[in-house]
Design a protein around this motif. Structure first.
Motif, PDB file in Angstrom:
ATOM      1  N   GLN A  76       0.835  -1.209   0.000  1.00  0.00           N
ATOM      2  CA  GLN A  76       0.000   0.000   0.000  1.00  0.00           C
ATOM      3  C   GLN A  76       0.867   1.256   0.000  1.00  0.00           C
ATOM      4  O   GLN A  76       0.592   2.216  -0.721  1.00  0.00           O
ATOM      5  CB  GLN A  76      -0.914   0.023   1.224  1.00  0.00           C
ATOM      6  N   LEU A  77       1.900   1.255   0.825  1.00  0.00           N
ATOM      7  CA  LEU A  77       2.781   2.415   0.894  1.00  0.00           C
ATOM      8  C   LEU A  77       3.504   2.631  -0.435  1.00  0.00           C
ATOM      9  O   LEU A  77       3.594   3.764  -0.921  1.00  0.00           O
ATOM     10  CB  LEU A  77       3.800   2.233   2.027  1.00  0.00           C
ATOM     11  N   ILE A  78       4.020   1.555  -1.022  1.00  0.00           N
ATOM     12  CA  ILE A  78       4.723   1.678  -2.296  1.00  0.00           C
ATOM     13  C   ILE A  78       3.783   2.226  -3.370  1.00  0.00           C
ATOM     14  O   ILE A  78       4.159   3.106  -4.156  1.00  0.00           O
ATOM     15  CB  ILE A  78       5.305   0.316  -2.724  1.00  0.00           C
ATOM     16  N   GLU A  79       2.549   1.726  -3.394  1.00  0.00           N
ATOM     17  CA  GLU A  79       1.573   2.197  -4.381  1.00  0.00           C
ATOM     18  C   GLU A  79       1.279   3.679  -4.169  1.00  0.00           C
ATOM     19  O   GLU A  79       1.186   4.453  -5.136  1.00  0.00           O
ATOM     20  CB  GLU A  79       0.292   1.384  -4.268  1.00  0.00           C
ATOM     21  N   CYS A  80       1.110   4.084  -2.911  1.00  0.00           N
ATOM     22  CA  CYS A  80       0.862   5.495  -2.610  1.00  0.00           C
ATOM     23  C   CYS A  80       2.024   6.362  -3.079  1.00  0.00           C
ATOM     24  O   CYS A  80       1.828   7.385  -3.748  1.00  0.00           O
ATOM     25  CB  CYS A  80       0.637   5.661  -1.110  1.00  0.00           C
ATOM     26  N   PHE A  81       3.253   5.963  -2.736  1.00  0.00           N
ATOM     27  CA  PHE A  81       4.426   6.746  -3.133  1.00  0.00           C
ATOM     28  C   PHE A  81       4.558   6.808  -4.652  1.00  0.00           C
ATOM     29  O   PHE A  81       4.842   7.857  -5.230  1.00  0.00           O
ATOM     30  CB  PHE A  81       5.688   6.151  -2.519  1.00  0.00           C
ATOM     31  N   GLU A  82       4.333   5.671  -5.311  1.00  0.00           N
ATOM     32  CA  GLU A  82       4.444   5.640  -6.775  1.00  0.00           C
ATOM     33  C   GLU A  82       3.412   6.569  -7.417  1.00  0.00           C
ATOM     34  O   GLU A  82       3.711   7.265  -8.404  1.00  0.00           O
ATOM     35  CB  GLU A  82       4.262   4.213  -7.276  1.00  0.00           C
ATOM     36  N   SER A  83       2.208   6.597  -6.863  1.00  0.00           N
ATOM     37  CA  SER A  83       1.167   7.463  -7.395  1.00  0.00           C
ATOM     38  C   SER A  83       1.576   8.927  -7.296  1.00  0.00           C
ATOM     39  O   SER A  83       1.455   9.693  -8.260  1.00  0.00           O
ATOM     40  CB  SER A  83      -0.142   7.227  -6.643  1.00  0.00           C
ATOM     41  N   PHE A  84       2.069   9.327  -6.129  1.00  0.00           N
ATOM     42  CA  PHE A  84       2.507  10.713  -5.954  1.00  0.00           C
ATOM     43  C   PHE A  84       3.685  11.036  -6.875  1.00  0.00           C
ATOM     44  O   PHE A  84       3.768  12.144  -7.422  1.00  0.00           O
ATOM     45  CB  PHE A  84       2.892  10.960  -4.487  1.00  0.00           C
ATOM     46  N   ILE A  85       4.597  10.103  -7.031  1.00  0.00           N
ATOM     47  CA  ILE A  85       5.758  10.334  -7.894  1.00  0.00           C
ATOM     48  C   ILE A  85       5.321  10.540  -9.342  1.00  0.00           C
ATOM     49  O   ILE A  85       5.786  11.451 -10.037  1.00  0.00           O
ATOM     50  CB  ILE A  85       6.753   9.162  -7.773  1.00  0.00           C
ATOM     51  N   ARG A  86       4.401   9.714  -9.809  1.00  0.00           N
ATOM     52  CA  ARG A  86       3.931   9.872 -11.192  1.00  0.00           C
ATOM     53  C   ARG A  86       3.192  11.188 -11.371  1.00  0.00           C
ATOM     54  O   ARG A  86       3.345  11.855 -12.400  1.00  0.00           O
ATOM     55  CB  ARG A  86       3.042   8.684 -11.577  1.00  0.00           C
ATOM     56  N   LEU A  87       2.381  11.561 -10.381  1.00  0.00           N
ATOM     57  CA  LEU A  87       1.721  12.868 -10.452  1.00  0.00           C
ATOM     58  C   LEU A  87       2.757  13.988 -10.493  1.00  0.00           C
ATOM     59  O   LEU A  87       2.636  14.948 -11.272  1.00  0.00           O
ATOM     60  CB  LEU A  87       0.807  13.059  -9.239  1.00  0.00           C
ATOM     61  N   GLY A  88       3.784  13.865  -9.645  1.00  0.00           N
ATOM     62  CA  GLY A  88       4.829  14.879  -9.613  1.00  0.00           C
ATOM     63  C   GLY A  88       5.562  15.002 -10.927  1.00  0.00           C
ATOM     64  O   GLY A  88       5.857  16.115 -11.393  1.00  0.00           O
ATOM     65  N   ASN A  89       5.849  13.879 -11.561  1.00  0.00           N
ATOM     66  CA  ASN A  89       6.586  13.926 -12.824  1.00  0.00           C
ATOM     67  C   ASN A  89       5.729  14.377 -13.993  1.00  0.00           C
ATOM     68  O   ASN A  89       6.241  14.932 -14.970  1.00  0.00           O
ATOM     69  CB  ASN A  89       7.194  12.546 -13.114  1.00  0.00           C
ATOM     70  N   HIS A  90       4.402  14.140 -13.893  1.00  0.00           N
ATOM     71  CA  HIS A  90       3.525  14.589 -14.974  1.00  0.00           C
ATOM     72  C   HIS A  90       3.258  16.094 -14.867  1.00  0.00           C
ATOM     73  O   HIS A  90       3.405  16.823 -15.865  1.00  0.00           O
ATOM     74  CB  HIS A  90       2.199  13.821 -14.926  1.00  0.00           C
ATOM     75  N   TYR A  91       2.881  16.554 -13.673  1.00  0.00           N
ATOM     76  CA  TYR A  91       2.596  17.981 -13.474  1.00  0.00           C
ATOM     77  C   TYR A  91       3.860  18.658 -12.934  1.00  0.00           C
ATOM     78  O   TYR A  91       3.874  19.208 -11.836  1.00  0.00           O
ATOM     79  CB  TYR A  91       1.415  18.141 -12.530  1.00  0.00           C
ATOM     80  N   SER A  92       4.906  18.592 -13.728  1.00  0.00           N
ATOM     81  CA  SER A  92       6.243  19.010 -13.326  1.00  0.00           C
ATOM     82  C   SER A  92       6.733  20.154 -14.204  1.00  0.00           C
ATOM     83  O   SER A  92       6.403  20.211 -15.394  1.00  0.00           O
ATOM     84  CB  SER A  92       7.211  17.827 -13.451  1.00  0.00           C
ATOM     85  N   PRO A  93       7.543  21.056 -13.654  1.00  0.00           N
ATOM     86  CA  PRO A  93       8.146  22.098 -14.498  1.00  0.00           C
ATOM     87  C   PRO A  93       9.097  21.525 -15.538  1.00  0.00           C
ATOM     88  O   PRO A  93       9.469  22.211 -16.485  1.00  0.00           O
ATOM     89  CB  PRO A  93       8.885  22.993 -13.491  1.00  0.00           C
ATOM     90  N   LEU A  94       9.472  20.244 -15.382  1.00  0.00           N
ATOM     91  CA  LEU A  94      10.349  19.594 -16.353  1.00  0.00           C
ATOM     92  C   LEU A  94       9.584  18.969 -17.512  1.00  0.00           C
ATOM     93  O   LEU A  94      10.192  18.570 -18.507  1.00  0.00           O
ATOM     94  CB  LEU A  94      11.174  18.504 -15.656  1.00  0.00           C
ATOM     95  N   ASN A  95       8.268  18.845 -17.370  1.00  0.00           N
ATOM     96  CA  ASN A  95       7.454  18.230 -18.415  1.00  0.00           C
ATOM     97  C   ASN A  95       6.929  19.324 -19.346  1.00  0.00           C
ATOM     98  O   ASN A  95       6.035  20.085 -18.984  1.00  0.00           O
ATOM     99  CB  ASN A  95       6.292  17.457 -17.792  1.00  0.00           C
TER     100      ASN A  95
END
Length: 805
Positions: free
Chosen positions: A238-257
């Motif tokens: 559950q924790l890994i899934e939560c962290f992965e979800s936030f990471i993907r959101l961060g990389n999608h809505y990112s100043p680098l994207n």
């Protein structure tokens, strides 16, 4: 991992809020975002608009016999202390009365709180007070959110989790997670480093890697039931899934994207509570903004011409006095650079008294220079830069003058200058690169030049023509100067002052040395990164480490963890210094805590970089009891953890035999650390170190040499042959011979005054890192070995370094 994030409806949430003039989501919109994120399902909830009467059927349809009511405003972050969160019996009368009470009381309390804390006042309320402020707060309240009450599995300390994304200027999107709840900031301040909060840039991690980092926190130990009287309340998956979800959101809505329609500035759930193995968000906030243009990438590969120029030009060499430009010219020629490949830019042309040819202007150069050094006053710099760009006069430019961008008055001019440089980088050839301004310059031994404006008489140069495969670069030229002045035996191949990074950045320099065949050790002093350059720097560090290089890092400007100058809520738990340090450690850098440690780690890295590090078991030997104890006392800290090797029986037997032979067996006991008594001679010291190095339970040895003892050879100038350090049977010769055959790190301690500095220096010159005190020696060695082992773990694979490109 099977995780599906629905980006389209999330983007629509941002789009609707933006159309309403908001830069944040309301709490129920945050819950909708979580629902689309593919991780945990948010609690059932109902938005009660303040303009509409609560509908009984809808309000009573939520499960349970209790209801949670929460005030909804785009500007009220901390609700609980304002009475903005109420748990009540789920009856219609109670719901209606509580909603009315909250809509009345919360604006009053929030207005009072803002007047007591003006520094935390949102911009929309600044300048307001009294009734005007209260009315403005009331106007912005949208209503009340009714949320299903879910009793947690445990109300014990540490059973809530905070997870947050934060957009940082230097590292882009950063994920943090740790102990949640209303005391989250306190936990971050009071717990030891890394125990309350884990943090990492999303571009350099994934759910599993971040979970591995999170496992070291107190929060994980509580949630996983690893403390006394606790039971596990959430699975690792559950924790890994939560962290992965936030990471993907961060990389999608990112100043680098470049394709991102919006950028998440902050997304925080504080806390997640846990009920029947469900992660339930109890509060959420999200701020966002529109994307902004990124900096133009600089042609950093041109750094090669800067460091290994075939031709050098200088502006600012006075024909009448010994100014900075004249000193730079003298140092360039003294370093071995050919005078025929140097040109001075000076009105009138001709030939300088040094024999170097002059040209009247950059336009008179027959071909572009590899390196042009600007050593004129700051007011003349913009004109010279324009000339360089217009005439295509140089491939690289070094801006020595200070005062550009260092003061408020000069910042606009510096920004305009940087913009002209960036525009030149859009040319097909990338244009020239600029080092500085406010730059002391470069010493490049492979390039045979020295542009430091320090007179040779004030900076003792090491006579050894050989140099170490080390590059040191720094934002502060004075920092480099003082380190090199104190420890000339560093003998780096490159010493580079970057100044204020008007153009070339720390990340650019790290990328260059990542790929350089000339260095194995890269040491960096950092005060601050350009926008997103910290992330580029960290990615290049990881790639360099994975390629077998060693990176030593020091960050100035430390701030307490959990503090932020601009934000008072828990999204700032991972403070700027903590994020930087954590990021660089995860990237494989060895992080120095002091200036002395920075120097020490460079020498250790150069001396032992080609040795395998098998573990962290120390062998310690000294003739002074306090020193042996001091070594043992310094094998653990927040940053590292070593142990003392146990010694095999064979080693112990050989040590006892030696003590008997030297008539020391009544004065010393075989142990680790080993106190062999001040009566132990040089042979005893060296032989004990040799036995420890050969022992399979020892991974490194620290030896204290007791220079004041009457039976040690420790003086450079002495009429008594018993004391001369150059004696063929003295400790210097013995340790030099031992160092040549040792396959494990060996460091020495010479604790004594200036009289023994020649011995320390002689040992360092023989690649035996030597320290003036034992605690400094063991701390540096422990930090180095721990860092080396961490770097070895990274070298198996480097999967995240490409995300920032």
């Amino acid at each position: 991992m099977q995780l599906t994030i629905q980006y389209a409806p999330i983007t629509e949430l941002f789009r609707r809020a933006h159309a309403e003039g908001r830069d944040c989501l309301l709490e129920h919109e945050v819950y909708a975002l979580l629902g689309y994120s593919g991780a945990e399902t948010p609690p059932r909830h109902l938005f009660l608009s303040k303009e509409a009467r609560p509908v009984e059927e809808a309000c009573l349809s939520l499960p349970g016999d209790k209801a949670v009511l929460k005030i909804v405003s785009p500007y009220i972050v901390h609700k609980t202390e304002l009475g903005g969160v109420r748990i009540i019996p789920k009856t219609m009368d109670k719901i209606r009365s509580t909603v009315r009470r909250m809509l009345c009381e919360v604006p009053e309390r929030y207005a009072e709180w803002l007047e007591r804390h003006p520094q935390a006042t949102p911009p929309v309320y600044r300048g307001l007070s009294g009734a005007a402020l209260q009315n403005a707060v009331s106007r912005d309240i949208r209503g009340v959110l009714q949320v299903r009450f879910m009793p947690p599995d445990s109300t014990a300390f540490g059973n809530e989790l905070i997870v947050g994304l934060r957009r940082t200027r230097e590292f882009g999107m950063v994920l943090s997670a740790g102990l949640g709840g209303t005391d989250a900031e306190l936990y971050a301040e009071r717990f030891r480093k890394g125990q309350a909060v884990a943090a990492a840039p999303t571009a350099l991690t994934d759910g599993q890697a971040f979970f591995d980092l999170f496992r070291a926190t107190v929060s994980y130990r509580k949630l996983a039931g690893l403390t006394r009287g606790q039971q596990r309340i959430v699975t690792d998956e559950q924790l890994i899934e939560c962290f992965e979800s936030f990471i993907r959101l961060g990389n999608h809505y990112s100043p680098l994207n470049d394709e991102a329609p919006f950028v998440i500035d902050e997304l925080e759930i504080n806390p997640f509570s846990f009920s029947d193995f469900l992660m339930t968000p109890l509060d959420g906030m999200c701020r966002f903004s529109l994307p902004q243009a990124r900096d133009v990438e600089r042609p950093w590969k041109t750094i090669h011409q800067l460091l290994h120029p075939r031709s050098i030009g200088i502006a600012g060499v006075s024909a009448r006095r010994r100014n900075y430009g004249r000193i730079i010219l003298e140092n360039i020629l003294a370093a071995g650079f050919s005078p025929s490949a140097v040109r001075l830019v000076r009105p009138g042309g001709g030939t300088d008294e040094s024999g170097v040819a002059c040209v009247s202007s950059l336009a008179d150069l027959p071909e572009p220079l590899d390196l042009f050094i600007v050593a004129v006053g700051a007011p003349q710099v913009p004109g010279l830069v324009d000339d360089v760009l217009r005439c295509n006069a140089a491939r690289s430019v070094m801006l020595i003058p200070g005062g550009m961008g260092e003061t408020e008055a000069s910042r606009d001019e510096a920004a305009a200058l940087a913009a002209r440089m960036a525009e030149a980088h859009r040319r097909p050839d990338g244009g020239p690169v600029f080092l500085g301004a406010n730059c002391m310059g470069v010493i490049s031994r492979p390039g045979n030049y020295d542009t430091w404006f320090i007179p040779a008489a004030k900076l003792r140069q090491d006579a050894d023509p050989h140099y170490r495969r080390v590059a040191i670069f720094s934002q502060s030229g004075a920092f480099l100067l003082n380190r090199y002045s104190q420890t000339p035996e560093l003998r780096p191949a490159y010493l580079i002052s970057l100044g204020n990074q008007t153009d070339l950045s720390l990340g650019d320099m790290m990328r260059y040395f990542r790929d350089s065949d000339a260095v194995d050790v890269i040491a960096v002093y950092v005060e601050g990164f350009r926008n997103l350059d910290g992330l580029a720097f960290a990615g290049a560090v990881r790639e360099a480490v994975c390629a077998g290089k060693q990176v030593i890092f020091y960050k100035a400007g430390r701030t307490p963890e959990g503090k932020s100058a601009t934000s008072g809520h828990t999204a700032s738990l991972a403070g700027d210094y903590m994020v930087c340090e954590s990021c660089l450690r995860q990237s494989g850098a060895i992080v120095a805590r002091t200036f002395d440690e920075f120097q020490d780690l460079i020498l250790l890295a150069d001396a032992f970089g080609r040795m395998p590090i098998r573990g962290t078991r120390l062998g310690a030997v000294s003739g002074a009891g306090f020193e042996a104890v001091g070594m043992a006392d310094n094998i653990q800290s927040e940053e590292y953890a070593m142990t003392l090797g146990t010694l095999t029986e064979e080693t112990r037997a050989a040590m006892r035999e030696l003590l008997v032979a030297k008539k020391l067996d009544k004065l010393a006991t075989v142990a680790n650390p080993l106190d062999i008594n001040p009566g132990a001679d040089d042979e005893t010291h060296a032989r004990m170190a040799e036995l420890m190095l050969a022992d399979d339970t020892i991974d490194a040895v620290a030896i204290g040499l007791d220079p004041l003892s009457p039976v040690t050879h420790s003086l450079a100038d002495s009429d008594d042959p018993l004391f001369r350090m150059d004696a063929p049977d003295g400790i210097l010769a013995r340790l030099e011979a031992l160092r040549r055959t040792a396959q494990k790190p060996l460091v020495a301690v010479v604790d004594g005054g200036a009289l023994f500095e020649p011995l320390r220096r002689a040992l360092r010159e023989r690649d035996i890192p030597t320290f003036p005190v034992c605690d400094r020696a063991v701390a540096a060695l422990s930090l180095y070995m721990d860092g080396r082992l961490a770097a070895e773990g990274l070298r198996c694979s480097c999967p995240w370094t490409s995300r920032q490109h």
